[in-house]
Design an enzyme around this catalytic site. Sequence first.
Site, short mmCIF file in Angstrom:
data_model
loop_
_atom_site.label_atom_id
_atom_site.label_comp_id
_atom_site.label_asym_id
_atom_site.label_seq_id
_atom_site.Cartn_x
_atom_site.Cartn_y
_atom_site.Cartn_z
N CYS A 151 44.90 46.11 45.26
CA CYS A 151 43.61 46.79 45.34
C CYS A 151 43.05 46.88 43.92
O CYS A 151 43.64 47.53 43.06
CB CYS A 151 43.79 48.17 45.94
SG CYS A 151 42.27 49.10 45.97
N HIS A 242 40.78 37.02 51.02
CA HIS A 242 39.32 37.20 50.99
C HIS A 242 38.63 35.96 51.55
O HIS A 242 39.02 34.83 51.26
CB HIS A 242 38.83 37.44 49.56
CG HIS A 242 39.30 38.75 49.02
ND1 HIS A 242 38.58 39.92 49.17
CD2 HIS A 242 40.43 39.07 48.36
CE1 HIS A 242 39.26 40.91 48.60
NE2 HIS A 242 40.39 40.43 48.10
N GLU A 297 35.99 45.48 54.40
CA GLU A 297 37.40 45.40 54.00
C GLU A 297 38.34 45.43 55.19
O GLU A 297 38.16 46.24 56.12
CB GLU A 297 37.74 46.59 53.08
CG GLU A 297 37.27 46.41 51.67
CD GLU A 297 37.95 47.39 50.73
OE1 GLU A 297 39.13 47.71 50.92
OE2 GLU A 297 37.26 47.84 49.79
N CYS A 306 34.74 46.75 46.12
CA CYS A 306 36.05 46.14 46.32
C CYS A 306 36.32 45.27 45.08
O CYS A 306 35.63 44.26 44.86
CB CYS A 306 36.05 45.30 47.59
SG CYS A 306 37.62 44.46 47.88
N GLY A 309 37.74 41.90 45.84
CA GLY A 309 36.64 41.16 46.47
C GLY A 309 35.69 40.59 45.43
O GLY A 309 35.27 39.42 45.53
#
Length: 410
Positions: A151, A242, A297, A306, A309
């Site tokens: 994360c 992703h 997400e 994100c 991301g």
Amino acid sequence: MAMAASISNSTNITYSRRYHHHLTSSIKPSQLPFQFKIFKSTSSSIQNPSFRVSASMSIEATQKAPQVSFLVRKESGVLHFVKYHGLGNDFILVDNRDSVEPKVTPDQAVKLCDRNFGVGADGVIFAMPGINGTDYTMRIFNSDGSEPEMCGNGVRCFARFIADLDDTQGKQSFTIHTGAGLIVPEIQDDGKVKVDMGQPVLRALDVPTKLPANKDQAVVKAGLEIDGATWNVTCVSMGNPHCVTFSTSECKNLLVDDLNLSEIGPKFEHHEVFPARTNTEFVQVYSRSHLKMRVWERGAGATLACGTGACAVVVAAVLEGLSERNCTVDLPGGPLEIEWREEDNHIYMTGPAEISLSGGSGLKVATWESCWCDVVCLTQQFLRVENPQRGPLISLENTRLCVLIHKSII
Ligand SMILES: N[C@@H](CCC[C@H](N)C(=O)O)C(=O)O
């Protein structure tokens, strides 16, 4: 002096109290240490939370805030946590350095993250003992209880959390073991956190995705059918998967504000071509160094930001020939600076991470015994409280429990 405070929850119930206090000297609001505790009492049911409100205020213009960690207060049976956010992507941080087992189960994480019946967050993050020579290990549960590998916003929050603990002796850079391997965040002088996010993974099998790969085994601008539309997608793993899209067969440059994320997002997340589900970034190209994205997400839905991301977006934009390697990526919660460095193939992400509140919660299997929060920051339009030890405190815009002290009556 009379001070009024009101506390509201997400259902717009407002609780008011008046506090009387005598000021002995003229003191600027920024010098006042405030501490509010919000007791959330739900002994029989979590469906009808009621709030017991108490507040304390000590006024001593010259007294310095004590140099103790906000995690020092340890009561048995109470989970102590601190909430941080990176551009509104918010996390409950738990000091788990004394154990290799998370102090919260996935089910409890779901309850903690609930924005109506819990504390409210996009995930719960555990600061755990390091392994393989690293300073720390970071583990995270999404708000649905699933465990992602990495994360990006969370790791910036993690760095601030670690630095805010009392025992780091000014250290500003940490080696962190994650499900995506070694991650190295560094707190800069301006307070932002720059993170070496490692190398992107492009091999389709490793992302993982079943979409057809090119000769380099990467999935770049492949067609993905969803609800009769063909989306052009590029797949990138930053440790977590992703799927990035800039266009459809009908539309060359997406207008991301027009998308109904909660309708389309789950169809990407659960598509059969993504065996581990996926995070999805919808991107609009402003220029070769400026992109705008919205994200759906995996395990958390639409979030305000994100980090992994944004990194995946820049990799995908470079691979599709849409951008340079240095980009500002605008997210709903604000911008991130992303660099995909040619020399080492690593991605560097720079952005903010800020504390929103600290609190404790009695965790039982099915209900909350009690929940309290020390509100350490207030919205700017009301009163800006500054903590002399930690600098300016941030707004509670994205939390559901707000303490509002009306500036006009101070
Ligand atoms: N918001 C995070 C990503 C969190 C994990 C993600 N939901 C997943 O399941 O992979 C970020 O900032 O990177």
